[in-house]
Design an enzyme around this catalytic site. Structure first.
Site, short mmCIF file in Angstrom:
data_model
loop_
_atom_site.label_atom_id
_atom_site.label_comp_id
_atom_site.label_asym_id
_atom_site.label_seq_id
_atom_site.Cartn_x
_atom_site.Cartn_y
_atom_site.Cartn_z
N ARG A 1 35.31 33.81 40.38
CA ARG A 1 36.41 34.69 40.27
C ARG A 1 37.67 33.92 40.17
O ARG A 1 38.64 34.66 40.63
CB ARG A 1 36.48 35.05 41.89
CG ARG A 1 35.20 35.34 42.42
CD ARG A 1 34.38 37.00 41.41
NE ARG A 1 33.50 36.92 42.44
CZ ARG A 1 32.28 36.74 41.76
NH1 ARG A 1 31.94 35.96 40.79
NH2 ARG A 1 31.14 37.40 42.36
N GLU B 1 40.43 37.97 47.83
CA GLU B 1 40.00 37.87 46.46
C GLU B 1 40.38 39.20 46.12
O GLU B 1 40.94 39.38 44.58
CB GLU B 1 38.01 38.08 46.23
CG GLU B 1 37.85 38.49 44.78
CD GLU B 1 36.19 38.93 44.93
OE1 GLU B 1 35.62 38.26 45.99
OE2 GLU B 1 35.76 39.58 44.54
N SER C 1 33.66 42.87 47.69
CA SER C 1 33.63 41.07 48.49
C SER C 1 35.38 41.11 48.91
O SER C 1 36.62 41.35 47.52
CB SER C 1 33.15 40.49 47.70
OG SER C 1 31.89 40.14 48.31
C1 FAD Z 1 31.97 48.46 45.73
C2 FAD Z 1 32.28 47.40 44.84
C3 FAD Z 1 31.65 46.10 44.50
C4 FAD Z 1 31.87 44.99 43.68
N1 FAD Z 1 31.62 44.22 43.02
C5 FAD Z 1 31.60 43.42 42.75
C6 FAD Z 1 30.82 42.35 41.90
O1 FAD Z 1 29.61 42.24 42.66
N2 FAD Z 1 31.47 41.13 41.21
C7 FAD Z 1 32.88 41.43 40.78
O2 FAD Z 1 33.13 40.21 40.72
N3 FAD Z 1 33.67 42.05 41.52
C8 FAD Z 1 33.24 43.24 42.43
N4 FAD Z 1 33.99 43.97 42.60
C9 FAD Z 1 35.70 44.15 42.30
C10 FAD Z 1 35.89 44.67 40.91
O3 FAD Z 1 34.60 45.75 40.46
C11 FAD Z 1 36.17 43.59 39.85
O4 FAD Z 1 37.28 43.02 39.72
C12 FAD Z 1 36.28 44.63 38.66
O5 FAD Z 1 36.60 43.66 37.46
C13 FAD Z 1 38.26 45.42 38.82
O6 FAD Z 1 38.27 46.29 38.17
P1 FAD Z 1 39.39 47.18 37.55
O7 FAD Z 1 39.15 48.09 36.20
O8 FAD Z 1 38.87 48.17 38.83
O9 FAD Z 1 40.99 46.43 38.21
P2 FAD Z 1 41.73 46.99 38.44
O10 FAD Z 1 42.05 46.47 40.55
O11 FAD Z 1 42.19 48.30 38.20
O12 FAD Z 1 43.45 45.74 38.30
C14 FAD Z 1 42.98 44.50 38.69
C15 FAD Z 1 43.75 43.24 38.94
O13 FAD Z 1 44.40 43.70 37.23
C16 FAD Z 1 45.60 44.50 36.91
N5 FAD Z 1 45.28 45.58 36.06
C17 FAD Z 1 44.77 46.21 35.85
N6 FAD Z 1 44.80 46.58 33.83
C18 FAD Z 1 45.36 45.42 33.49
C19 FAD Z 1 44.88 45.29 32.29
N7 FAD Z 1 44.84 45.95 31.52
N8 FAD Z 1 46.04 44.08 32.34
C20 FAD Z 1 46.03 43.21 32.89
N9 FAD Z 1 46.56 43.37 34.48
C21 FAD Z 1 45.36 44.56 34.61
C22 FAD Z 1 45.49 45.40 38.08
O14 FAD Z 1 47.23 45.37 38.56
C23 FAD Z 1 45.48 44.00 39.51
O15 FAD Z 1 46.48 44.04 39.92
C24 FAD Z 1 33.13 45.18 43.26
C25 FAD Z 1 34.14 46.28 43.63
C26 FAD Z 1 34.11 47.27 44.64
C27 FAD Z 1 34.78 48.65 44.81
#
Ligand code: FAD
Length: 336
Positions: free
Chosen positions: A160, A331, A235
């Site tokens: 992570r 996380e 998580s």
């Molecule tokens: C129900 C659920 C289940 C999940 N299961 C898992 C799992 O099994 N495994 C796992 O690893 N994760 C899991 N996650 C966490 C999440 O899905 C991941 O971390 C995902 O990669 C986040 O992507 P996002 O586009 O939503 O990021 P965001 O939440 O939009 O952004 C995350 C961070 O990156 C920054 N950011 C956004 N876009 C960019 C960009 N283009 N360049 C640089 N920085 C940026 C944001 O400011 C923020 O700080 C889960 C989440 C949920 C809600």
């Protein structure tokens, strides 16, 4: 470029936290983004909003990364090389790969968020981490506006973790991710979690990547709250890694403590177990709480504030420290 004012971010984060963006823009191309950051350096990036807890209104310009596109760069009999723009939805991309029998991402089905953010915390699930398929990450350096690329090695992936959570944090906007996936001789991973029992319950002995993806989807749907129904960010805490001595001490007191051996000297302990032992599983405090089926997941049942959820997270951290002498690391990105 359409910069809007006073936009609620409720629909843009999976916790469903209703904070306000003073200014908001949705960006649909890398060129547009490069033009924007000539003028605006102080920005807050939002992609799928599934890994953040917003605790207050955002005063800086909120930039929603929304550029799409998938291209096949190269392929041979065994492998396919694909580049995906940052704004593509992760799960839709995985399903696209599965439909074409491209292997490597099937265990990562149904993870929310976008493709561009998958390298930041090296998303992982069911025994697979995305780092094993990534060949390159492209990004705009905010200071110069230049497009740069990181090899998988330069991304410094860990559990992570990556350079984008450390040295490069806040310095780059990730614009695309390139993957190498298999077309034949897939390396199937069914040993983790309940995948095998899910497959055997369907009588599948020789699974395809679609079978694995379907099994992962079924398991996840039965265990994790759907953010469209109950706000959450998956998580909330990382699974802590502790020393072998520390673990052995805990094991004397808690003979049932689950563990995964990391090395000769380190043991990983499931954070969910620690939280459950501390009595937080299923606890509800008004509009927020700890999910009833999954102690690692903090949830927003209604109109909770990010601050309330963060305070609960800190309370859990203090309890785990006092009870087990373990520091639980968060996380999710806390935006404060
Ligand atoms: C129900 C659920 C289940 C999940 N299961 C898992 C799992 O099994 N495994 C796992 O690893 N994760 C899991 N996650 C966490 C999440 O899905 C991941 O971390 C995902 O990669 C986040 O992507 P996002 O586009 O939503 O990021 P965001 O939440 O939009 O952004 C995350 C961070 O990156 C920054 N950011 C956004 N876009 C960019 C960009 N283009 N360049 C640089 N920085 C940026 C944001 O400011 C923020 O700080 C889960 C989440 C949920 C809600």
């Amino acid at each position: 470029m359409n910069i809007q004012e006073n936009i609620s971010l409720k629909e843009y984060n999976t916790f469903g936290i209703d904070v306000n963006a003073k200014r908001f823009v949705s960006i649909t191309s890398v060129y547009q983004l490069q033009q924007l950051i000539k003028e605006e350096k102080d920005i807050f990036l939002i992609s799928g909003g599934s890994n953040m807890l917003l605790t207050k209104d955002i005063e800086t310009l909120v930039v929603h990364i929304n550029f799409k596109g998938i291209s096949i760069d190269q392929q041979n009999h065994n492998d396919v090389y694909i580049t995906v723009n940052a704004g593509e939805n992760w799960h839709e991309f995985v399903l696209w790969c599965v439909s074409l029998n491209y292997g490597g991402l099937e265990n990562l089905s149904l993870i929310p968020g976008n493709v561009g953010t998958c390298p930041i915390q090296n998303i992982g699930a069911y025994g697979v981490e995305v780092k094993d398929t990534i060949t390159k990450v492209e990004a705009i350096e905010i200071k110069t506006g230049k497009l740069v690329s990181f090899s998988a090695e330069e991304c410094q992936f860990g559990y992570r973790n990556s350079i984008f959570k450390n040295k490069a944090k806040g310095k780059y906007i990730l614009t695309s991710v390139s993957f190498k996936l298999t077309k034949n001789n897939h390396k199937l991973n069914t040993s983790y979690g309940a995948i095998e029992s899910e497959l055997s319950s369907k009588g599948i002995t020789n699974p395809t990547i679609k079978d694995i993806s379907d099994a992962v989807i079924t398991i996840r749907q039965s265990k994790l709250p759907n953010p469209k129904e109950i706000g959450n960010s998956g998580s909330f805490f990382k699974n802590p890694v502790i020393s072998k001595e520390h673990f052995e001490k805990l094991q004397k007191k808690y003979p049932d403590i689950p563990s995964y051996v990391i090395s000769d000297t380190e043991i990983k302990v499931p954070a969910g177990w620690l939280i459950e032992q501390s009595g937080f599983k299923g606890k509800r405090f008004g509009n927020y709480g700890v999910h009833e089926k999954q102690a690692l997941v903090l949830v927003n049942y209604g109109d909770a504030s990010g601050k309330e959820i963060y305070e609960l997270a800190q309370k859990i951290q203090r309890t785990i420290k006092d009870t087990f002498d373990i520091n639980l690391e968060i996380e999710v990105n806390i935006i404060q």
